[in-house]
Design an enzyme around this catalytic site. Structure first.
Site, PDB file in Angstrom:
ATOM      1  N   GLY A 234      -5.223  -5.151  -0.019  1.00  0.00           N
ATOM      2  CA  GLY A 234      -4.987  -6.224   0.945  1.00  0.00           C
ATOM      3  C   GLY A 234      -3.657  -6.890   0.659  1.00  0.00           C
ATOM      4  CB  SER A 235      -2.233 -10.021   1.860  1.00  0.00           C
ATOM      5  OG  SER A 235      -3.278 -10.896   1.509  1.00  0.00           O
ATOM      6  CB  THR A 236       1.136  -9.925  -2.338  1.00  0.00           C
ATOM      7  OG1 THR A 236       1.575  -8.560  -2.237  1.00  0.00           O
ATOM      8  CG2 THR A 236       1.582 -10.497  -3.674  1.00  0.00           C
ATOM      9  CD  GLU A 237      -1.348 -16.195   1.191  1.00  0.00           C
ATOM     10  OE1 GLU A 237      -1.277 -15.403   2.153  1.00  0.00           O
ATOM     11  OE2 GLU A 237      -1.437 -17.419   1.326  1.00  0.00           O
TER      12      GLU A 237
ATOM     13  CB  CYS B 200       0.101  -0.995   2.365  1.00  0.00           C
ATOM     14  SG  CYS B 200      -0.564   0.644   2.128  1.00  0.00           S
TER      15      CYS B 200
ATOM     16  CD  GLU C 128       2.804  -6.109   3.895  1.00  0.00           C
ATOM     17  OE1 GLU C 128       2.087  -7.062   3.527  1.00  0.00           O
ATOM     18  OE2 GLU C 128       2.553  -4.929   3.624  1.00  0.00           O
TER      19      GLU C 128
ATOM     20  N   GLY D  41      -4.597 -10.936  -3.196  1.00  0.00           N
ATOM     21  CA  GLY D  41      -4.671 -10.240  -4.489  1.00  0.00           C
ATOM     22  C   GLY D  41      -4.495 -11.209  -5.649  1.00  0.00           C
TER      23      GLY D  41
ATOM     24  CE  LYS E 265     -14.926  -9.139   2.744  1.00  0.00           C
ATOM     25  NZ  LYS E 265     -14.254  -9.297   4.053  1.00  0.00           N
TER      26      LYS E 265
ATOM     27  CD  GLU F 166      -3.450   0.777  -4.714  1.00  0.00           C
ATOM     28  OE1 GLU F 166      -2.254   0.648  -4.386  1.00  0.00           O
ATOM     29  OE2 GLU F 166      -3.844   1.640  -5.515  1.00  0.00           O
TER      30      GLU F 166
HETATM   31  P1  NAD Z   1      -6.143  -9.623   3.434  1.00  0.00           P
HETATM   32  O1  NAD Z   1      -5.586  -9.736   2.060  1.00  0.00           O
HETATM   33  O2  NAD Z   1      -6.104 -10.792   4.311  1.00  0.00           O
HETATM   34  O3  NAD Z   1      -7.681  -9.152   3.374  1.00  0.00           O
HETATM   35  C1  NAD Z   1      -8.073  -8.006   2.693  1.00  0.00           C
HETATM   36  C2  NAD Z   1      -9.553  -8.111   2.381  1.00  0.00           C
HETATM   37  O4  NAD Z   1      -9.770  -9.183   1.464  1.00  0.00           O
HETATM   38  C3  NAD Z   1     -10.437  -8.412   3.582  1.00  0.00           C
HETATM   39  O5  NAD Z   1     -11.659  -7.707   3.442  1.00  0.00           O
HETATM   40  C4  NAD Z   1     -10.645  -9.903   3.463  1.00  0.00           C
HETATM   41  O6  NAD Z   1     -11.819 -10.347   4.120  1.00  0.00           O
HETATM   42  C5  NAD Z   1     -10.763 -10.061   1.963  1.00  0.00           C
HETATM   43  N1  NAD Z   1     -10.480 -11.406   1.439  1.00  0.00           N
HETATM   44  C6  NAD Z   1      -9.720 -12.394   1.983  1.00  0.00           C
HETATM   45  N2  NAD Z   1      -9.739 -13.492   1.200  1.00  0.00           N
HETATM   46  C7  NAD Z   1     -10.507 -13.191   0.126  1.00  0.00           C
HETATM   47  C8  NAD Z   1     -10.888 -13.901  -1.057  1.00  0.00           C
HETATM   48  N3  NAD Z   1     -10.468 -15.143  -1.286  1.00  0.00           N
HETATM   49  N4  NAD Z   1     -11.675 -13.278  -1.951  1.00  0.00           N
HETATM   50  C9  NAD Z   1     -12.085 -12.017  -1.750  1.00  0.00           C
HETATM   51  N5  NAD Z   1     -11.769 -11.287  -0.657  1.00  0.00           N
HETATM   52  C10 NAD Z   1     -10.981 -11.873   0.267  1.00  0.00           C
HETATM   53  O7  NAD Z   1      -5.383  -8.367   4.054  1.00  0.00           O
HETATM   54  P2  NAD Z   1      -5.501  -7.787   5.535  1.00  0.00           P
HETATM   55  O8  NAD Z   1      -4.804  -8.755   6.434  1.00  0.00           O
HETATM   56  O9  NAD Z   1      -6.884  -7.345   5.830  1.00  0.00           O
HETATM   57  O10 NAD Z   1      -4.619  -6.455   5.370  1.00  0.00           O
HETATM   58  C11 NAD Z   1      -3.253  -6.461   5.380  1.00  0.00           C
HETATM   59  C12 NAD Z   1      -2.668  -6.459   3.982  1.00  0.00           C
HETATM   60  O11 NAD Z   1      -3.189  -5.387   3.220  1.00  0.00           O
HETATM   61  C13 NAD Z   1      -1.174  -6.243   3.982  1.00  0.00           C
HETATM   62  O12 NAD Z   1      -0.538  -7.130   3.105  1.00  0.00           O
HETATM   63  C14 NAD Z   1      -1.006  -4.825   3.475  1.00  0.00           C
HETATM   64  O13 NAD Z   1       0.206  -4.531   2.872  1.00  0.00           O
HETATM   65  C15 NAD Z   1      -2.139  -4.700   2.546  1.00  0.00           C
HETATM   66  N6  NAD Z   1      -2.462  -3.303   2.359  1.00  0.00           N
HETATM   67  C16 NAD Z   1      -2.130  -2.705   1.172  1.00  0.00           C
HETATM   68  C17 NAD Z   1      -2.404  -1.362   0.971  1.00  0.00           C
HETATM   69  C18 NAD Z   1      -2.073  -0.681  -0.334  1.00  0.00           C
HETATM   70  O14 NAD Z   1      -2.611   0.379  -0.592  1.00  0.00           O
HETATM   71  N7  NAD Z   1      -1.252  -1.244  -1.154  1.00  0.00           N
HETATM   72  C19 NAD Z   1      -3.031  -0.627   1.959  1.00  0.00           C
HETATM   73  C20 NAD Z   1      -3.353  -1.255   3.153  1.00  0.00           C
HETATM   74  C21 NAD Z   1      -3.076  -2.612   3.331  1.00  0.00           C
END
Ligand code: NAD
Length: 492
Positions: free
Chosen positions: A241-244, A297, A395, A246, A188, A263
């Site tokens: 993605g974001s901690t929230e 990230c 962040e 996650g 996804k 991650e």
């Molecule tokens: P995000 O958490 O908003 O979204 C990430 C993914 O999750 C997207 O595909 C989104 O559609 C999906 N998503 C959103 N809500 C969901 C839910 N309830 N259930 C399942 N999937 C859902 O993050 P973003 O804005 O796309 O990316 C930025 C964030 O990603 C930053 O916080 C960044 O630090 C983090 N990030 C971390 C790493 C790492 O390796 N640690 C790498 C890159 C980005």
């Protein structure tokens, strides 16, 4: 078509983009589509089918059938490895087209997309080599006349959910080890950046990956993403993605006791001691925060400088930031492209305002870069930041650097670790002992010494604290996609 129009258009297969399920390009069951934006021009690039709950269910069933059918899982490790290698070769042949699409969709400079695609190719090559090396063990049990051994088996159907900052590369960090282990995948991509994930599906089909082994379902996080996480047919979620989000994923996945690797975000400290080679440290500080527009990230978003070197180093960093060219990501010489979306740009600008309001001092940049309608932000450096300020804690995920001061080694370590995150950190010093001592004390999954932003498919990557759990890349990532079976054999 002029060269400029060609650069700005998407390949035919993405006009419109469709879902890739069971080896076929299909529309969403609802018939819904969503617009994909070119952030450098604030224009619609194309439309893509929007997966809903029903489509995710179809994709999970396809992945489950492909897994249980055994064609992939039971394919000889050598044949599976050769197919992954072929996939890497085809990506190499199409690398210019793929990099161009990544830049169109994400807004990052073209040279950066080239690096992303190169890293993706290396990741598939690396895991192609692992297929023949996934081993169990023999265990010296103390029960008489019993032989005990372990089998390392693929975990099953993997739901891979990725963000928009490295759309293809972060997908490969999950898809490559999962496929090497014999798993099947439902990917996804982020709503903002679905295009290169669809090109990956196209490449997979070209090289003959069996139907259902890789499925791609662009859509919204709250619908398609959550449906992947909640689906009982998925065995494991690999999320970046974001901690929230996650935290939400871990909660939803717990209902079906899925394996999860996360991650998440970061607020990584870049620590410069006065005995460092300051010009190199300044360059490292710039690359650490401004590569990828700071939408990284592991961005070195907190620059901690020893007080005696503070003025000199911040001067060099501010000057360097002013020199970075912001603009058209397709133009040679551009170092800072467009922020991925209007919403993200507004969020970054909001943090800059907050920094000023809370008393930090802007020494470079400080606002939107006025380049047409696209979403550009000036590389911004704040000085006189203190650890309780919002820009030192949250962040920002944009080109904004917060500079703080420390007095000695212990103070540096304490301030560096004063965050809920623990993804990465860097130390700049000419003192070998100090470098390794500080590295050992930092609560971060990656520590760079006298460098920044180095990655390799062989080196594990992941977070301490609220930056997540599980490791991607390296042999360690395979643990996330396999499980152990203990087998007992009565010898008498
Ligand atoms: P995000 O958490 O908003 O979204 C990430 C993914 O999750 C997207 O595909 C989104 O559609 C999906 N998503 C959103 N809500 C969901 C839910 N309830 N259930 C399942 N999937 C859902 O993050 P973003 O804005 O796309 O990316 C930025 C964030 O990603 C930053 O916080 C960044 O630090 C983090 N990030 C971390 C790493 C790492 O390796 N640690 C790498 C890159 C980005």
């Amino acid at each position: 078509m002029t060269e400029a129009t060609l650069t700005r258009s998407v390949p035919e297969i993405l006009a419109p983009g469709r879902l890739f399920i069971g080896g076929e390009w299909v529309d969403a069951a609802s018939g819904e589509t969503f617009e994909v934006i070119d952030p450098a021009r604030a224009e619609v690039l194309t439309e893509v089918a929007e997966a809903g709950v029903e489509d995710v269910d179809r994709a999970v069933r396809a992945a489950r059938d492909a897994f249980e059918g055994g064609e992939w899982r039971e394919m000889s490790p050598r044949a599976r490895g050769r197919l992954l290698w072929k996939l890497a070769e085809r990506l190499e042949e199409r690398k210019d087209e793929i990099a161009r699409v990544e830049t169109l969709n994400n807004g990052k400079p073209l040279f950066e997309s080239g690096i992303d695609v190169a890293m993706t190719i290396q990741t598939f090559e690396y895991y192609a080599g692992w297929t023949t090396k996934i081993e169990g063990e023999t265990i010296p049990v103390s029960v008489p006349f019993q032989f005990n051994y372990t089998l390392r088996e693929p975990i099953g159907v993997v739901g891979a959910i990725v963000p928009w900052n490295f759309p293809l590369n972060l997908a490969s960090w999950k898809v490559a080890p999962a496929l090497a282990a014999g798993c099947t995948v439902v990917l996804k991509p982020a709503t903002e950046t679905p295009l290169t994930a669809l090109l990956l599906a196209d490449v997979a089909a070209e090289v003959g990956l069996p139907p259902g082994v890789l499925n791609v379902v662009p859509g919204r996080g709250s619908t398609a993403g959550e449906a992947v996480v909640a689906h009982p047919g998925v065995d494991k979620i690999a999320f970046t993605g974001s901690t929230e989000v996650g935290q939400r994923i871990a909660t939803v996945a717990a209902r079906t006791v899925k394996r999860v690797s996360l991650e998440l975000g970061g607020k990584s400290p870049n620590i410069v001691f006065a005995d460092a080679e300051l010009p190199s440290a300044a360059k490292g500080a710039l690359a650490g925060i401004f590569y990828g527009k700071g939408e990284v990230c592991a961005a070195g978003s907190r620059l901690l400088v020893e007080s005696s070197a503070h003025e000199q180093l911040v001067g060099m960093v501010a000057e360097g930031a002013d020199r970075l060219k912001v603009g058209d990501p397709f133009e040679k010489g551009t170092r800072i492209g467009a922020i991925v979306s209007k919403r993200q740009m507004e969020s970054v600008l909001g943090y800059i305002e907050k920094g000023v309001e809370e008393g930090a001092r802007v020494v470079a940049g400080g606002g939107r870069a006025d380049i047409g309608p696209g979403y550009f932000v000036q590389p911004t450096v704040f000085d006189d930041v203190t650890s309780e300020m919002t820009i030192a804690r949250e962040e920002i995920f944009g080109p904004v650097l917060a500079t703080l001061t420390f007095e000695d080694v212990d103070d540096a370590i304490e301030q560096a670790n004063d965050t809920m995150y623990g993804l990465a950190a860097a130390v700049w010093t000419s003192d070998v002992k100090k470098a390794h001592y500080v590295a050992s004390r930092l609560k971060a999954g990656t520590v760079w010494i006298n460098t920044y932003n180095l990655y390799d498919p062989a080196s594990p990557f992941g977070g301490y604290k609220q930056s997540g759990y599980g490791r991607e890349l390296g042999g360690q990532a395979l643990d996330q996609y396999t499980q152990l079976k203990s087998v007992w054999v009565n010898l008498r």
